[in-house]
Enzyme design. Structure first.
Site, PDB file in Angstrom:
ATOM      1  N   TYR A  53       0.664  -0.739  -0.021  1.00  0.00           N
ATOM      2  CA  TYR A  53       0.374   0.302   0.246  1.00  0.00           C
ATOM      3  C   TYR A  53       0.698   1.221   0.170  1.00  0.00           C
ATOM      4  CZ  TYR A  53      -4.164  -2.343   1.447  1.00  0.00           C
ATOM      5  OH  TYR A  53      -5.306  -3.358   1.684  1.00  0.00           O
ATOM      6  N   GLY A  54       1.708   0.934   0.509  1.00  0.00           N
ATOM      7  CA  GLY A  54       2.709   2.283   1.179  1.00  0.00           C
ATOM      8  C   GLY A  54       3.199   3.214   0.195  1.00  0.00           C
ATOM      9  N   CYS A  85      -1.149  -1.716  10.108  1.00  0.00           N
ATOM     10  CA  CYS A  85      -0.286  -1.300   9.361  1.00  0.00           C
ATOM     11  C   CYS A  85       0.089  -0.005   9.119  1.00  0.00           C
ATOM     12  CB  CYS A  85      -1.125  -1.397   7.674  1.00  0.00           C
ATOM     13  SG  CYS A  85      -0.720  -0.492   6.438  1.00  0.00           S
ATOM     14  N   THR A  90       1.418   2.488   7.448  1.00  0.00           N
ATOM     15  CA  THR A  90       0.463   2.908   5.868  1.00  0.00           C
ATOM     16  C   THR A  90      -0.956   3.798   6.606  1.00  0.00           C
ATOM     17  OG1 THR A  90       1.675   2.197   4.360  1.00  0.00           O
ATOM     18  CG2 THR A  90       0.213   2.895   3.805  1.00  0.00           C
ATOM     19  N   GLU A  92       8.536  -9.476   1.965  1.00  0.00           N
ATOM     20  CA  GLU A  92       7.566 -10.516   0.656  1.00  0.00           C
ATOM     21  C   GLU A  92       8.076 -11.677   0.986  1.00  0.00           C
ATOM     22  OE1 GLU A  92       3.671  -9.868   1.007  1.00  0.00           O
ATOM     23  OE2 GLU A  92       3.435  -8.984   3.007  1.00  0.00           O
ATOM     24  N   CYS A 140       6.911   0.668   9.955  1.00  0.00           N
ATOM     25  CA  CYS A 140       5.785   0.120   9.376  1.00  0.00           C
ATOM     26  C   CYS A 140       5.966  -1.876   9.804  1.00  0.00           C
ATOM     27  CB  CYS A 140       6.766  -0.251   7.814  1.00  0.00           C
ATOM     28  SG  CYS A 140       6.276  -1.434   7.222  1.00  0.00           S
ATOM     29  N   THR A 141       5.115  -2.205  10.097  1.00  0.00           N
ATOM     30  CA  THR A 141       4.576  -3.753  10.562  1.00  0.00           C
ATOM     31  C   THR A 141       5.622  -4.624  10.319  1.00  0.00           C
ATOM     32  OG1 THR A 141       3.158  -4.627  10.215  1.00  0.00           O
ATOM     33  CG2 THR A 141       3.101  -3.130  11.960  1.00  0.00           C
ATOM     34  N   HIS A 142       6.490  -4.729   8.552  1.00  0.00           N
ATOM     35  CA  HIS A 142       7.072  -5.153   7.978  1.00  0.00           C
ATOM     36  C   HIS A 142       8.194  -5.437   8.774  1.00  0.00           C
ATOM     37  CE1 HIS A 142       3.857  -5.925   5.282  1.00  0.00           C
ATOM     38  NE2 HIS A 142       4.664  -6.986   4.104  1.00  0.00           N
TER      39      HIS A 142
HETATM   40  N1  DGL Z   1       2.663  -2.789   7.046  1.00  0.00           N
HETATM   41  C1  DGL Z   1       2.880  -2.266   6.525  1.00  0.00           C
HETATM   42  C2  DGL Z   1       3.444  -0.597   6.866  1.00  0.00           C
HETATM   43  O1  DGL Z   1       3.243  -1.280   8.087  1.00  0.00           O
HETATM   44  C3  DGL Z   1       3.056  -2.456   5.032  1.00  0.00           C
HETATM   45  C4  DGL Z   1       3.279  -1.440   3.955  1.00  0.00           C
HETATM   46  C5  DGL Z   1       2.603  -1.358   2.563  1.00  0.00           C
HETATM   47  O2  DGL Z   1       2.175  -2.145   2.787  1.00  0.00           O
HETATM   48  O3  DGL Z   1       3.352  -0.696   1.592  1.00  0.00           O
HETATM   49  O4  DGL Z   1       3.068   0.094   6.762  1.00  0.00           O
END
Ligand code: DGL
Length: 270
Positions: free
Chosen positions: A42-43, A73, A75, A152, A186-188
């Site tokens: 989404y970012g 998330c 974002t 990912e 960001c949670t990733h």
């Molecule tokens: N885990 C999402 C976040 O914390 C990833 C955002 C993305 O999809 O770019 O922002």
């Protein structure tokens, strides 16, 4: 007591770092997770698109009788939480406020680093909360658009030349600025914590946004007498918009094998 599930969502797998923390603290809770794996990341998208996607994610989760929703998330939390909170009659928790609070508590030299997606950085959401708490804080922010696709794709391990090169490129200005706290906005990013930590050095404390949101929810449930009852056995249910490769990668995010069924959701229907 409230045995209804907690709904958690993310653009993909990153929100599982929050689920891992929720389960570690509150193993008796039921979790319904939605990962929008078909539309991640989404970012790099506009506010309009992120808000539309987030509304659909919440609409899907609200087909279950939930006690709360965690926006795991960065974002969505920084872009759309106000809209979602206005539209939804259920307590909703994002990652920005608890994470910013923790960063302010931890810093000794007042220099706080922030890494997140392009969308999160452009909203200035973290800066606003940090400045409200610590007006003198110096904030050094860097958008890291390649981190989410690399994570990912499983490029997370120390020694992986691709992630290490990208990390060095993004993090060098923050290291040179002398930050003593770095917000993983960001949670990733907890999946590349080792790579980030090794580059920044042991004197820099890393703040995990997914974990901070989980702690906040735990506190709130406990204060509102809404935790699951002590005899309740927590169950997780996994929903994604594209199940390809989910089980293997999700197991790494979660820190345990994903053995439960994984169901695909046609999210555009919501
Ligand atoms: N885990 C999402 C976040 O914390 C990833 C955002 C993305 O999809 O770019 O922002």
């Amino acid at each position: 007591m409230d045995n209804r599930p907690i709904g958690v969502f993310d653009s993909g797998l990153g929100g599982l770092t929050s689920v891992r923390e929720l389960l570690a603290r509150m193993p008796g809770e039921d979790i319904i997770y939605f990962g929008d794996t078909g539309r991640v990341p989404y970012g790099g998208r506009s506010r309009e698109i992120i808000t539309r996607y987030a509304r659909q994610d919440v609409a899907f989760l609200r087909t279950f009788d939930l006690k709360t929703v965690v926006i795991a998330c960065g974002t969505v939390s920084s872009t759309a939480i106000d809209v979602l909170k206005t539209e939804q009659d259920i307590p909703m928790f994002g990652v920005v406020e608890p994470t910013a609070r923790r960063a302010v508590r931890l810093t000794r030299n007042g220099k706080i680093g922030l890494i997140a997606t392009q969308a999160t950085i452009s909203t200035g959401a973290y800066e606003r909360v940090i400045r409200a708490l610590a007006p003198q804080a110096e904030i050094y922010a860097a958008a890291c658009p390649l981190f989410v696709p690399l994570v990912e794709n499983g490029r997370t391990r120390p020694g992986d030349v691709v992630i290490e090169t990208v990390a060095r490129d993004y993090l060098t200005p923050l290291k040179e600025a002398g930050v003593d706290v770095l917000v993983l906005g960001c949670t990733h990013y907890p999946l590349i914590r080792e790579v980030i930590g090794a580059f920044m050095g042991p004197e820099v404390q890393l703040v995990d946004s997914g974990a901070e949101a989980a702690h906040e929810v735990g506190r709130w449930l406990s204060e509102h007498d809404s935790l699951a009852s002590a005899d309740h056995v927590g169950r997780c249910r996994w929903y994604v918009s594209d199940a390809q490769g989910f089980r293997e990668l999700a197991s790494r995010f979660l820190g345990r094998p994903v053995t439960e069924p994984v169901e695909r959701v046609d999210i555009e229907q919501y």
